[in-house]
Design a protein around this motif. Structure first.
Motif, PDB file in Angstrom:
ATOM      1  N   GLU A  96       1.787  12.613   0.456  1.00  0.00           N
ATOM      2  CA  GLU A  96       0.670  11.783  -0.010  1.00  0.00           C
ATOM      3  C   GLU A  96       1.011  10.303   0.149  1.00  0.00           C
ATOM      4  OE1 GLU A  96       0.817  14.040  -3.895  1.00  0.00           O
ATOM      5  OE2 GLU A  96      -1.298  14.343  -3.354  1.00  0.00           O
ATOM      6  N   GLN A  97       0.008   9.532   0.518  1.00  0.00           N
ATOM      7  CA  GLN A  97       0.237   8.112   0.799  1.00  0.00           C
ATOM      8  C   GLN A  97      -0.444   7.213  -0.221  1.00  0.00           C
ATOM      9  OE1 GLN A  97      -0.012   6.522   4.783  1.00  0.00           O
ATOM     10  NE2 GLN A  97      -0.706   8.508   5.549  1.00  0.00           N
ATOM     11  N   ALA A  98       0.301   6.198  -0.679  1.00  0.00           N
ATOM     12  CA  ALA A  98      -0.292   5.155  -1.524  1.00  0.00           C
ATOM     13  C   ALA A  98      -0.250   3.887  -0.690  1.00  0.00           C
ATOM     14  CB  ALA A  98       0.506   4.977  -2.811  1.00  0.00           C
ATOM     15  N   TRP A  99      -1.453   3.368  -0.344  1.00  0.00           N
ATOM     16  CA  TRP A  99      -1.514   2.181   0.500  1.00  0.00           C
ATOM     17  C   TRP A  99      -1.521   0.946  -0.378  1.00  0.00           C
ATOM     18  CZ3 TRP A  99      -6.099   5.433   1.937  1.00  0.00           C
ATOM     19  CH2 TRP A  99      -5.695   6.474   2.777  1.00  0.00           C
ATOM     20  N   GLN A 100      -0.521   0.105  -0.188  1.00  0.00           N
ATOM     21  CA  GLN A 100      -0.386  -1.073  -1.042  1.00  0.00           C
ATOM     22  C   GLN A 100      -0.307  -2.353  -0.231  1.00  0.00           C
ATOM     23  OE1 GLN A 100       3.021  -0.205  -3.489  1.00  0.00           O
ATOM     24  NE2 GLN A 100       2.179   1.753  -4.185  1.00  0.00           N
ATOM     25  N   GLY A 101      -0.982  -2.401   0.893  1.00  0.00           N
ATOM     26  CA  GLY A 101      -1.022  -3.627   1.676  1.00  0.00           C
ATOM     27  C   GLY A 101       0.213  -3.799   2.534  1.00  0.00           C
ATOM     28  N   ASP A 102       1.143  -4.613   2.055  1.00  0.00           N
ATOM     29  CA  ASP A 102       2.367  -4.843   2.816  1.00  0.00           C
ATOM     30  C   ASP A 102       3.264  -3.608   2.808  1.00  0.00           C
ATOM     31  OD1 ASP A 102       2.280  -8.058   1.414  1.00  0.00           O
ATOM     32  OD2 ASP A 102       2.065  -7.621   3.550  1.00  0.00           O
ATOM     33  N   ARG A 134      10.117   9.841  -3.109  1.00  0.00           N
ATOM     34  CA  ARG A 134       9.273   8.659  -2.957  1.00  0.00           C
ATOM     35  C   ARG A 134       9.873   7.796  -1.863  1.00  0.00           C
ATOM     36  NH1 ARG A 134       9.266   3.304  -4.329  1.00  0.00           N
ATOM     37  NH2 ARG A 134       7.257   2.357  -4.814  1.00  0.00           N
ATOM     38  N   ALA A 167     -12.703   6.618  -3.613  1.00  0.00           N
ATOM     39  CA  ALA A 167     -11.962   6.624  -4.874  1.00  0.00           C
ATOM     40  C   ALA A 167     -12.691   5.736  -5.889  1.00  0.00           C
ATOM     41  CB  ALA A 167     -10.554   6.103  -4.656  1.00  0.00           C
ATOM     42  N   ALA A 187     -11.428   7.240   2.519  1.00  0.00           N
ATOM     43  CA  ALA A 187     -10.749   7.764   1.330  1.00  0.00           C
ATOM     44  C   ALA A 187     -10.667   6.700   0.238  1.00  0.00           C
ATOM     45  CB  ALA A 187      -9.357   8.253   1.704  1.00  0.00           C
ATOM     46  N   ALA A 188     -10.327   5.484   0.656  1.00  0.00           N
ATOM     47  CA  ALA A 188     -10.198   4.393  -0.308  1.00  0.00           C
ATOM     48  C   ALA A 188     -11.532   4.079  -0.977  1.00  0.00           C
ATOM     49  CB  ALA A 188      -9.657   3.149   0.396  1.00  0.00           C
ATOM     50  N   HIS A 193      -8.656   6.207   6.439  1.00  0.00           N
ATOM     51  CA  HIS A 193      -8.118   5.498   5.287  1.00  0.00           C
ATOM     52  C   HIS A 193      -9.233   4.840   4.486  1.00  0.00           C
ATOM     53  CE1 HIS A 193      -3.599   4.607   6.245  1.00  0.00           C
ATOM     54  NE2 HIS A 193      -3.927   5.804   6.643  1.00  0.00           N
ATOM     55  N   THR A 214       3.612   0.689   2.192  1.00  0.00           N
ATOM     56  CA  THR A 214       2.978   2.001   2.055  1.00  0.00           C
ATOM     57  C   THR A 214       4.010   2.932   1.450  1.00  0.00           C
ATOM     58  OG1 THR A 214       1.452   1.725   3.910  1.00  0.00           O
ATOM     59  CG2 THR A 214       1.951   3.964   3.251  1.00  0.00           C
ATOM     60  N   VAL A 215       3.618   3.618   0.408  1.00  0.00           N
ATOM     61  CA  VAL A 215       4.530   4.552  -0.248  1.00  0.00           C
ATOM     62  C   VAL A 215       4.090   5.966   0.072  1.00  0.00           C
ATOM     63  CG1 VAL A 215       5.359   5.405  -2.458  1.00  0.00           C
ATOM     64  CG2 VAL A 215       5.049   2.936  -2.097  1.00  0.00           C
ATOM     65  N   PHE A 254       4.744   9.943  -0.912  1.00  0.00           N
ATOM     66  CA  PHE A 254       5.321  10.894  -1.859  1.00  0.00           C
ATOM     67  C   PHE A 254       5.321  12.273  -1.216  1.00  0.00           C
ATOM     68  CE2 PHE A 254       5.875   8.581  -5.773  1.00  0.00           C
ATOM     69  CZ  PHE A 254       5.013   7.504  -5.649  1.00  0.00           C
TER      70      PHE A 254
END
Lengths: 192, 192, 192, 192, 192, 192
Positions: free
Chosen positions: B130-136, B164, B30, B26-27, B23, B138-139, B141
């Motif tokens: 695909e994952q969007a990591w947003q702290g609290d 989603r 970006a 990758a982060a 993670h 995780t989304v 898609f």
């Protein structure tokens, strides 16, 4: 609780470093259930760095990649203004768009014609812009609702949509669109 | 070129640590345009850790969050088998689903009825998760194509879709679905 | 905000490491105005350590010094019980005591005689035990009030006192005492 | 043997950093029996720091707390000159003083009157100024001997004393005093 | 003053780690004029390590290279005993030897014949074994004096020599020899 | 795989830091079989550093030692030009030279006389300059071939040689020479 230290060469702007530490915090918290209060990230600049027999010293840091969400905003903004010249500056040479129904387009100027059969005008209300960081590629998902006018002039609003933008090297190379326009059209009192 | 060091308490499994370092890589990439070869991430376990006047020592590490993609896979798997009992084990108490057209459902058992009017059967072919990591939060898609049978038995395939999934604390609290089924239906030789 | 990392050889107990990180947090916060929430301290154990041409590997860690406050408590406890044998186990060979008026004593057994002229009995109520860390030496200040009986049997209480204990290598080498007993005596209705 | 690394934001003066590393060395050596030669402390400045969702970059470092011993020296200096205006600049609004016998005072101007009954003049010879770092609070103990004149003009010297100063946020909020003056008075050839 | 931290995967023996930290200290002190007392090197084991998209966790550490000086000692020892089988186990397949006068040999068994014309017997007294670390290659220089018997039986001693051994991957791939034997022979009372 | 971090005080030039990180990489790779791609070394400058009760802050870094190979080059260059004045600037006061046959000389000016009996002129072709870092001492080995003229004017070339230079504090304190000149002389068609 996680403490994350990043060693970088000098030269990255405060904005880029800020984006970096925020990314890392979010990425870490997707695995380690720590609060924001307990997640620490900081940057140490190295005066000299050597890897693969190459030595880099102060100030040789490469420029950071642009913020993917900002690139997408700028692109959508230009497209919204039909300023395709400006919009193209954000695109990769091999850019492709896929629209509902599977329509594949490569040139932005093909958009108006394709759209004319579907709606008179449309405006996108963005509610969320979300990033998936995948190393070489960053994917941005934009979702929200569409508002506009059908070809016959009647209005529509609140139609759900989601766009997927694929970026590499700071440029958009693919855009995919899904929305409920067909559902909305089929559900209209007067069927088309 | 970025070197990322993570200090954690002991107790996280090799799998969790592996996910964490991937993670972070990758982060970071970006923002910092470095190659995989030049991106280094490692974990140092701290024998004792103190923050906010609390001291934690070896082995007090909280369990890691589950891999969001695996949670979604397991959920979709169970739904596909119509094993709603198992599927619910992955859901948060306030789970909501939004389907094309804006239909909002809270109970998985509502699905068959809602779907019956739209298709006889459907199978999802996943191409990307695909994952969007947003702290609290995780989304995840998921996108790919749908294959199935219309209510009249005729088949369809290659219909684009994207889901989603919003996860918090390892549970799915929201699912949103978009697809081209309405487009495909409208485009059928014999309109419904 | 300060993040403090300590590299130690393995072998220090969790208790010693806990004391170490707490000491460091307190010492840092006396200079850097950070909250406890923002003060992070952790220990990394080094598998191998080299300085001054000597290499130490796992498990060669020296024992930690005892907690100075605990040493003083144990000493005062034993003295209170008049168990001078046990009390002496906490003393350095060159131990000295200085009492109000400047009386200097080297042997605990001198205490009863010296005290007899001043009070029939006394008990110390400790309110604070505070440590001053000075590298080779740790000083412990104990303060509170005295309660007891004058030689004529009348009682006294709430008489302020403070003791200064000087420790080196985990042993008490000097004790200094101040109190308000003389003030209290002079202020008694019946002057001595 | 302990190696202590401190990560701070830039902005702290060399004096503050020097004080910090010395504090940390002393605090560590109270637990780990290492020589000064084997105790290493250094400061790495972080160009960017993130905790609790807040990002700080270069130069946002808060000012360091003043050296508690210097604050106490400056205060005692001003009091000695009877410059109560200057002395008050070092005090917290809720400042209290407790003198031998338990006398509690809140205003420095009460001192001369209270003292007049006890001595004509007094000078403090400081031998030790010791600090106890307690995070939000730093306590300074000053000890030494008093020299002066009794109300009748006769002189005294070598009278033991100890002061306890409690500081928070760089200001003195409490001063407690113990000394052997009553012992010395009682021991005078001509009793008062 | 230099503080050197090495992050490794677990699995390296204490001996290998000891050799590593000693190498690093020597290498650093060739550039930074610090005393041994002020040169600190330690090893932190990383529980998980990721570079070039590969994740390694505990215990995957590769074996360390053997100590080049020990390899050379073992080789010379075996040659001295004329145990060429054992000696060959330390050699790389493309091993070459160059002796005074430029004689190039590839097989150890060629040695006795070549030597017979020069001396009846010879023993090497090693005074120094020095290593030059060159990354993929380590070069060991052995120097000292030769003692032996000329073909006519007369003895010689104190004849200076130096050998250069080139090692890669723990094997000797080249040996070069220089000595004063020719000087000594030419300087003999009875010329050959 | 090894990640090496060096903490230094500021003040070392980029050249010195570059030399340092390259030394460390080579030294590490002599023990850990890692590729150059997997060997990472970087320098963090500490704003404040404390050891042995001494605090150093920014810019107090001592000058780095000169590159030993450059010192030897400069020395050999000057000797080759017979500029003994310049050559001596690179020598330690107790400099000694040992030449083939064991001849010991302390003054460079003794060289011509000693050489005259051996050759009319000589030039050194350097193929390798290798460094052995030994902490207080750095040893440089130079090897290659000699070309020149015998006393009788006949030429020679390709004669193997190796020099050992011992440096401490950036100065050469010992030079030892070995070569095949005697071998070559003995092998001449017309014996001397």
């Amino acid at each position: 609780m996680p403490v994350i230290s990043v060693t970088l060469l000098p030269g990255y702007t405060p904005e880029a470093q800020s984006r970096l530490v925020s990314h890392l915090a979010a990425a870490a918290r997707a695995v380690v259930p720590a609060s924001e209060a307990g997640t620490i990230v900081f940057v140490h600049e190295a005066s000299t760095f050597r890897r693969d027999a190459r030595v880099l010293t102060g100030g040789d840091g490469a420029a950071a990649l642009p913020d993917a969400v900002e690139v997408v905003r700028a692109f959508l903004d230009a497209v919204g203004r039909r300023d395709f010249e400006a919009a193209r500056s954000w695109l990769a040479p091999d850019f492709e768009m896929v629209f509902p129904g599977g329509a594949l387009m490569r040139d932005l100027t093909e958009l108006p014609a394709w759209a004319a059969a579907r709606y008179q005008s449309v405006r996108k209300h963005y509610e969320r812009l979300e990033q998936a960081w995948q190393g070489d590629v960053t994917v941005v998902f934009c979702s929200g609702t569409l508002q506009g006018r059908w070809p016959d002039g009647a209005g529509f609003e609140g139609v759900r949509f989601v766009d997927r933008f694929e970026l590499a090297g700071g440029r958009i190379r693919r855009q995919e669109v899904w929305n409920d326009l067909a559902e909305a059209r089929a559900g209209r009192p007067t069927a088309p």
